[in-house]
Write a protein that holds these residues in place. Sequence first.
Motif, PDB file in Angstrom:
ATOM      1  N   ASP A  48       0.602   3.934   8.515  1.00  0.00           N
ATOM      2  CA  ASP A  48       2.040   4.048   8.777  1.00  0.00           C
ATOM      3  C   ASP A  48       2.840   2.903   8.172  1.00  0.00           C
ATOM      4  OD1 ASP A  48       0.930   2.175  10.415  1.00  0.00           O
ATOM      5  OD2 ASP A  48       1.881   2.880  12.268  1.00  0.00           O
ATOM      6  N   ASP A  49       2.168   1.948   7.530  1.00  0.00           N
ATOM      7  CA  ASP A  49       2.911   0.873   6.865  1.00  0.00           C
ATOM      8  C   ASP A  49       3.680   1.448   5.675  1.00  0.00           C
ATOM      9  OD1 ASP A  49       1.968  -0.977   8.618  1.00  0.00           O
ATOM     10  OD2 ASP A  49       0.398  -1.762   7.292  1.00  0.00           O
ATOM     11  N   SER A  50       4.857   0.906   5.415  1.00  0.00           N
ATOM     12  CA  SER A  50       5.649   1.335   4.267  1.00  0.00           C
ATOM     13  C   SER A  50       6.130   0.110   3.507  1.00  0.00           C
ATOM     14  CB  SER A  50       6.836   2.200   4.706  1.00  0.00           C
ATOM     15  OG  SER A  50       7.694   1.466   5.561  1.00  0.00           O
ATOM     16  N   PHE A  51       6.415   0.317   2.221  1.00  0.00           N
ATOM     17  CA  PHE A  51       6.751  -0.796   1.347  1.00  0.00           C
ATOM     18  C   PHE A  51       7.956  -0.449   0.491  1.00  0.00           C
ATOM     19  CE2 PHE A  51       2.220  -0.489   2.084  1.00  0.00           C
ATOM     20  CZ  PHE A  51       1.902  -1.734   2.591  1.00  0.00           C
TER      21      PHE A  51
ATOM     22  N   GLN B 299      10.501   2.509   0.825  1.00  0.00           N
ATOM     23  CA  GLN B 299       9.927   2.990   2.080  1.00  0.00           C
ATOM     24  C   GLN B 299       8.726   3.916   1.786  1.00  0.00           C
ATOM     25  OE1 GLN B 299      10.919   1.928   5.200  1.00  0.00           O
ATOM     26  NE2 GLN B 299      12.191   0.524   4.011  1.00  0.00           N
TER      27      GLN B 299
ATOM     28  N   SER C 294       4.842   4.950   1.810  1.00  0.00           N
ATOM     29  CA  SER C 294       3.685   4.731   2.678  1.00  0.00           C
ATOM     30  C   SER C 294       2.548   4.088   1.895  1.00  0.00           C
ATOM     31  CB  SER C 294       3.217   6.060   3.272  1.00  0.00           C
ATOM     32  OG  SER C 294       2.681   6.898   2.256  1.00  0.00           O
ATOM     33  N   LEU C 295       1.597   3.497   2.623  1.00  0.00           N
ATOM     34  CA  LEU C 295       0.472   2.819   1.979  1.00  0.00           C
ATOM     35  C   LEU C 295      -0.328   3.786   1.123  1.00  0.00           C
ATOM     36  CD1 LEU C 295      -1.404   0.395   1.563  1.00  0.00           C
ATOM     37  CD2 LEU C 295      -2.600   1.074   3.664  1.00  0.00           C
TER      38      LEU C 295
ATOM     39  N   SER D 258       2.870  -8.285   2.711  1.00  0.00           N
ATOM     40  CA  SER D 258       3.811  -7.481   3.495  1.00  0.00           C
ATOM     41  C   SER D 258       3.147  -6.742   4.649  1.00  0.00           C
ATOM     42  CB  SER D 258       4.511  -6.470   2.591  1.00  0.00           C
ATOM     43  OG  SER D 258       5.161  -7.126   1.527  1.00  0.00           O
ATOM     44  N   SER D 259       1.816  -6.797   4.753  1.00  0.00           N
ATOM     45  CA  SER D 259       1.107  -6.064   5.801  1.00  0.00           C
ATOM     46  C   SER D 259      -0.168  -6.801   6.163  1.00  0.00           C
ATOM     47  CB  SER D 259       0.782  -4.649   5.318  1.00  0.00           C
ATOM     48  OG  SER D 259      -0.120  -4.701   4.230  1.00  0.00           O
ATOM     49  N   LYS D 260      -0.979  -6.178   6.996  1.00  0.00           N
ATOM     50  CA  LYS D 260      -2.228  -6.789   7.429  1.00  0.00           C
ATOM     51  C   LYS D 260      -3.408  -6.434   6.527  1.00  0.00           C
ATOM     52  CE  LYS D 260      -0.810  -6.611  12.295  1.00  0.00           C
ATOM     53  NZ  LYS D 260      -1.180  -6.097  13.642  1.00  0.00           N
TER      54      LYS D 260
END
Length: 340
Positions: A293-296, A266, A268-269, A315-317
């Motif tokens: 706010d993206d998390s990985f 979790q 953050s980018l 996993s994101s844009k």
Amino acid sequence: PTDKQIEEVLAGIASPEDAKYVAEWFATEEGNKYLSERFDWEIGMLSEEMPESVDPHSIPEVKMKARFMNEIKCERGQRPVGRRWMWVAAVLLPFVFLSVSLFFLANRTGIFSEPEYADINVPYGEQIRVILQDGSIVHLNSDSRLRYPKQFGLFNRTVELWGEGYFNVAKDENLPFKVDLQGVEVRVTGTKFNVKAYKEADEVVTTLVEGKVNFEFNNASQQPQYIVMAPGQKLVYYSQNGKTELYATSGERELSWKDGKIIFHQTSLRDALDILADRYNAEFVIQENVPHDDSFSGTFTNRNLEQVLNFISVSSKVRWRYLNNNADAGKEKIKIEIFI
């Protein structure tokens, strides 16, 4: 120390380890008192052996010369030794041997000479393992610096660290190991722990794996304090306000860098890109419209930078591209743009 150890040191026949141990004890109040009493006793013995008076008389030069010439012809080991020389030797030799032992000890430890230091600087994207003279092992992470004396002192083992390092300290209860973090100090005897203290960061993070750690710092009032850590704990110290936070942890994420792993949980980018920047000697240019706010979450073992960035893209844009030639990555930082 035992009486046997002390006598061997005074006689100059002790091992370097015993000589060092006894010399440290001599520096204490108890040892200093013992030496003083020993000196008084030796002087008293010397006084008892000295003649009370000497009657003046003429010196029989001819007889003395004849006796001297006769004596030097004696075989080795059969020369008579006068009593006076015996008690002089008995009194003086222990102190001579003590002086020689202390000189040998000082020469071995360098306590009377200016210490020489070695500097280890780890480039971006690399890791280095250092074995110190006491057997302690230090793993240094990317962009870290370790400064240590080529010969440890008599009473402690002190090194300086900028960056991140994992320490496996050789146990020696009589010689504590200290890591100086420029205002913060970690003190141990025999322990496994990780320290992260980069110059540009506000936090100093210490993770204890095994043993015991004394974490010494100054609070907001600049008063010295210390926290005793237990295995499985992570302590975060904030240098700006002197506050600390203590967490329970398995240590897996904190120590993953040592095993070539990157663990996102979790994350953050921005934090993920900071980790990648340190690991791969990269510089990220993030466009303003990129959400933060993206998390990985994920674990990467011995993966290259492109593979990790492709995972983030899937996993994101966000997308990414090189801003400089990747072939020159070994000479300068890789510049990468992050965009939508």
